[in-house]
Design an enzyme around this catalytic site. Structure first.
Site, PDB file in Angstrom:
ATOM      1  N   ARG A   1     -13.562  59.944  57.244  1.00  0.00           N
ATOM      2  CA  ARG A   1     -13.669  60.667  55.959  1.00  0.00           C
ATOM      3  C   ARG A   1     -12.727  60.083  54.908  1.00  0.00           C
ATOM      4  O   ARG A   1     -12.966  60.188  53.711  1.00  0.00           O
ATOM      5  CB  ARG A   1     -13.321  62.154  56.159  1.00  0.00           C
ATOM      6  CG  ARG A   1     -14.213  62.886  57.143  1.00  0.00           C
ATOM      7  CD  ARG A   1     -13.582  64.212  57.543  1.00  0.00           C
ATOM      8  NE  ARG A   1     -12.277  63.962  58.186  1.00  0.00           N
ATOM      9  CZ  ARG A   1     -11.409  64.951  58.477  1.00  0.00           C
ATOM     10  NH1 ARG A   1     -11.672  66.219  58.172  1.00  0.00           N
ATOM     11  NH2 ARG A   1     -10.269  64.668  59.070  1.00  0.00           N
TER      12      ARG A   1
ATOM     13  N   GLU B   1       1.408  63.872  55.574  1.00  0.00           N
ATOM     14  CA  GLU B   1       2.418  64.819  55.140  1.00  0.00           C
ATOM     15  C   GLU B   1       3.276  64.089  54.100  1.00  0.00           C
ATOM     16  O   GLU B   1       3.957  63.120  54.440  1.00  0.00           O
ATOM     17  CB  GLU B   1       3.306  65.265  56.312  1.00  0.00           C
ATOM     18  CG  GLU B   1       2.612  66.095  57.362  1.00  0.00           C
ATOM     19  CD  GLU B   1       3.537  66.449  58.528  1.00  0.00           C
ATOM     20  OE1 GLU B   1       4.737  66.078  58.491  1.00  0.00           O
ATOM     21  OE2 GLU B   1       3.050  67.072  59.494  1.00  0.00           O
TER      22      GLU B   1
ATOM     23  N   ASN C   1       8.509  67.521  40.015  1.00  0.00           N
ATOM     24  CA  ASN C   1       8.207  66.947  38.700  1.00  0.00           C
ATOM     25  C   ASN C   1       6.984  66.053  38.801  1.00  0.00           C
ATOM     26  O   ASN C   1       6.704  65.477  39.867  1.00  0.00           O
ATOM     27  CB  ASN C   1       9.401  66.125  38.186  1.00  0.00           C
ATOM     28  CG  ASN C   1      10.603  66.988  37.908  1.00  0.00           C
ATOM     29  OD1 ASN C   1      10.472  68.180  37.633  1.00  0.00           O
ATOM     30  ND2 ASN C   1      11.792  66.413  37.978  1.00  0.00           N
TER      31      ASN C   1
ATOM     32  N   ARG D   1      10.518  54.530  31.993  1.00  0.00           N
ATOM     33  CA  ARG D   1      11.228  55.817  31.886  1.00  0.00           C
ATOM     34  C   ARG D   1      12.564  55.657  32.630  1.00  0.00           C
ATOM     35  O   ARG D   1      12.556  55.385  33.833  1.00  0.00           O
ATOM     36  CB  ARG D   1      10.403  56.941  32.516  1.00  0.00           C
ATOM     37  CG  ARG D   1       9.098  57.225  31.775  1.00  0.00           C
ATOM     38  CD  ARG D   1       8.295  58.292  32.477  1.00  0.00           C
ATOM     39  NE  ARG D   1       6.991  58.540  31.866  1.00  0.00           N
ATOM     40  CZ  ARG D   1       6.726  59.607  31.121  1.00  0.00           C
ATOM     41  NH1 ARG D   1       7.688  60.503  30.857  1.00  0.00           N
ATOM     42  NH2 ARG D   1       5.506  59.790  30.612  1.00  0.00           N
TER      43      ARG D   1
ATOM     44  N   HIS E   1      17.886  57.332  34.135  1.00  0.00           N
ATOM     45  CA  HIS E   1      18.321  58.708  33.910  1.00  0.00           C
ATOM     46  C   HIS E   1      19.084  59.260  35.096  1.00  0.00           C
ATOM     47  O   HIS E   1      18.856  58.886  36.250  1.00  0.00           O
ATOM     48  CB  HIS E   1      17.108  59.611  33.656  1.00  0.00           C
ATOM     49  CG  HIS E   1      16.311  59.210  32.459  1.00  0.00           C
ATOM     50  ND1 HIS E   1      15.001  59.599  32.278  1.00  0.00           N
ATOM     51  CD2 HIS E   1      16.596  58.417  31.404  1.00  0.00           C
ATOM     52  CE1 HIS E   1      14.536  59.086  31.159  1.00  0.00           C
ATOM     53  NE2 HIS E   1      15.484  58.360  30.607  1.00  0.00           N
TER      54      HIS E   1
ATOM     55  N   LYS F   1      16.608  62.692  44.360  1.00  0.00           N
ATOM     56  CA  LYS F   1      15.182  62.623  44.031  1.00  0.00           C
ATOM     57  C   LYS F   1      14.401  61.982  45.175  1.00  0.00           C
ATOM     58  O   LYS F   1      14.883  61.055  45.826  1.00  0.00           O
ATOM     59  CB  LYS F   1      14.969  61.799  42.748  1.00  0.00           C
ATOM     60  CG  LYS F   1      15.627  62.422  41.531  1.00  0.00           C
ATOM     61  CD  LYS F   1      15.624  61.526  40.312  1.00  0.00           C
ATOM     62  CE  LYS F   1      16.389  62.201  39.182  1.00  0.00           C
ATOM     63  NZ  LYS F   1      16.682  61.300  38.065  1.00  0.00           N
TER      64      LYS F   1
ATOM     65  N   HIS G   1      18.184  56.638  37.878  1.00  0.00           N
ATOM     66  CA  HIS G   1      16.804  56.351  38.317  1.00  0.00           C
ATOM     67  C   HIS G   1      15.946  55.974  37.120  1.00  0.00           C
ATOM     68  O   HIS G   1      16.093  56.541  36.026  1.00  0.00           O
ATOM     69  CB  HIS G   1      16.216  57.584  39.002  1.00  0.00           C
ATOM     70  CG  HIS G   1      14.769  57.436  39.339  1.00  0.00           C
ATOM     71  ND1 HIS G   1      13.800  58.287  38.871  1.00  0.00           N
ATOM     72  CD2 HIS G   1      14.113  56.501  40.076  1.00  0.00           C
ATOM     73  CE1 HIS G   1      12.621  57.909  39.316  1.00  0.00           C
ATOM     74  NE2 HIS G   1      12.784  56.834  40.059  1.00  0.00           N
TER      75      HIS G   1
ATOM     76  N   TYR H   1       7.751  63.681  41.831  1.00  0.00           N
ATOM     77  CA  TYR H   1       9.020  63.610  42.552  1.00  0.00           C
ATOM     78  C   TYR H   1       9.700  64.965  42.656  1.00  0.00           C
ATOM     79  O   TYR H   1       9.544  65.818  41.794  1.00  0.00           O
ATOM     80  CB  TYR H   1       9.964  62.574  41.932  1.00  0.00           C
ATOM     81  CG  TYR H   1      10.201  62.683  40.456  1.00  0.00           C
ATOM     82  CD1 TYR H   1       9.234  62.277  39.542  1.00  0.00           C
ATOM     83  CD2 TYR H   1      11.411  63.126  39.969  1.00  0.00           C
ATOM     84  CE1 TYR H   1       9.454  62.356  38.178  1.00  0.00           C
ATOM     85  CE2 TYR H   1      11.648  63.202  38.611  1.00  0.00           C
ATOM     86  CZ  TYR H   1      10.664  62.810  37.728  1.00  0.00           C
ATOM     87  OH  TYR H   1      10.898  62.880  36.369  1.00  0.00           O
TER      88      TYR H   1
ATOM     89  N   LYS I   1      14.944  58.327  23.080  1.00  0.00           N
ATOM     90  CA  LYS I   1      16.188  58.569  23.831  1.00  0.00           C
ATOM     91  C   LYS I   1      16.564  57.344  24.656  1.00  0.00           C
ATOM     92  O   LYS I   1      17.722  56.915  24.685  1.00  0.00           O
ATOM     93  CB  LYS I   1      15.980  59.796  24.749  1.00  0.00           C
ATOM     94  CG  LYS I   1      17.129  60.103  25.680  1.00  0.00           C
ATOM     95  CD  LYS I   1      16.817  61.278  26.608  1.00  0.00           C
ATOM     96  CE  LYS I   1      15.922  60.871  27.755  1.00  0.00           C
ATOM     97  NZ  LYS I   1      15.775  61.950  28.786  1.00  0.00           N
ATOM     98  N   ASP I   2      15.595  56.756  25.321  1.00  0.00           N
ATOM     99  CA  ASP I   2      15.882  55.606  26.187  1.00  0.00           C
ATOM    100  C   ASP I   2      16.217  54.365  25.368  1.00  0.00           C
ATOM    101  O   ASP I   2      17.010  53.524  25.792  1.00  0.00           O
ATOM    102  CB  ASP I   2      14.705  55.366  27.132  1.00  0.00           C
ATOM    103  CG  ASP I   2      14.609  56.448  28.198  1.00  0.00           C
ATOM    104  OD1 ASP I   2      13.567  56.522  28.885  1.00  0.00           O
ATOM    105  OD2 ASP I   2      15.564  57.232  28.335  1.00  0.00           O
TER     106      ASP I   2
END
Ligand SMILES: Cc1cn([C@H]2C[C@H](O)[C@@H](COP(=O)(O)OP(=O)(O)O[C@H]3O[C@H](C)C(=O)[C@H](O)[C@H]3O)O2)c(=O)[nH]c1=O
Length: 186
Positions: free
Chosen positions: A23, A28, A48, A59, A62, A72, A119, A132, A168-169
């Site tokens: 299928r 998990e 998130n 991104r 941070h 994370k 990260h 995450y 911001k970055d």
């Protein structure tokens, strides 16, 4: 589930067990008991999910300051990213060093990033979704950044073109200017 250590102590690649059949497949994606049995004793409190429309979106980098620092558990559920962790723990023998790994919809790999690391990720395809878990809730007051192309860290991002960044970055400080309050050993 297989855990693979990296050159940054505590940053771990996780390869879930994928159960395939006629299928499709089942896996998990997170198991508290399995991670605890393998030494990752973290209680996650928030999930998130971000979507980035274009290849070359970056991104990061941070982190949240103590006492709102976050561990994370990152995975890419659509498309592909180059995911990066940077050691920002003062006194660490790998302070300022980075580790990167491709996380993709296909390879189903995850990256565990402990508190004390910044990260960030760069998208390698259009239409990327990253999901995450974090073990501390969002706190805008504790949210900080480090410049993605800080030469003192010298991350070898897979795309050399100027990435798509948030304002911001774009304005994030260099590591030497950044506010960090992580000491080696917690
Ligand atoms: C992180 C976060 C953000 N927000 C709000 C704040 C802004 O209004 C909006 C976008 O936030 P930001 O531009 O910080 O989103 P990213 O650039 O994806 O930041 C994240 O990307 C890098 C890769 C990370 O590791 C962090 O988890 C996180 O900083 O979502 C929330 O409401 N809750 C949250 O937990």
């Amino acid at each position: 589930m297989k855990l693979i250590n990296t050159e940054l102590d505590g940053v771990i690649i996780i390869e879930p067990t994928v159960h395939g059949d006629h299928r499709g497949w089942f896996m998990e994606t997170y198991s508290d008991s399995r991670l605890k049995a393998l030494g990752i004793d973290i209680t996650f409190v928030q999930d998130n999910h971000s979507f980035s429309a274009s290849k070359g979106t970056l991104r990061g980098l941070h982190y949240q300051l103590n006492p709102k620092a976050q561990s994370k558990l990152v995975r890419c559920t659509r498309g592909s990213i180059f995911d990066v962790a940077v050691d920002i723990r003062k006194g660490s023998s790998t302070f300022g060093q980075w580790f990167g790994v491709e996380l993709t919809e296909e390879n189903k790999k995850q990256l565990f990033i402990p508190q004390g690391f910044a990260h960030g990720f760069m998208t390698l395809t259009d239409d990327v979704e990253v999901q995450y878990k974090v073990d501390e809730g969002y706190s805008q007051a504790h949210d900080r950044g480090i410049r993605w192309n800080d030469l003192a860290i010298n991350i070898q991002w897979p795309e050399s073109a100027l990435p798509i960044l948030s304002e911001k970055d774009e304005k994030a400080p260099l590591l030497e200017e950044a506010e960090v309050n992580f000491m080696m050993g917690g």
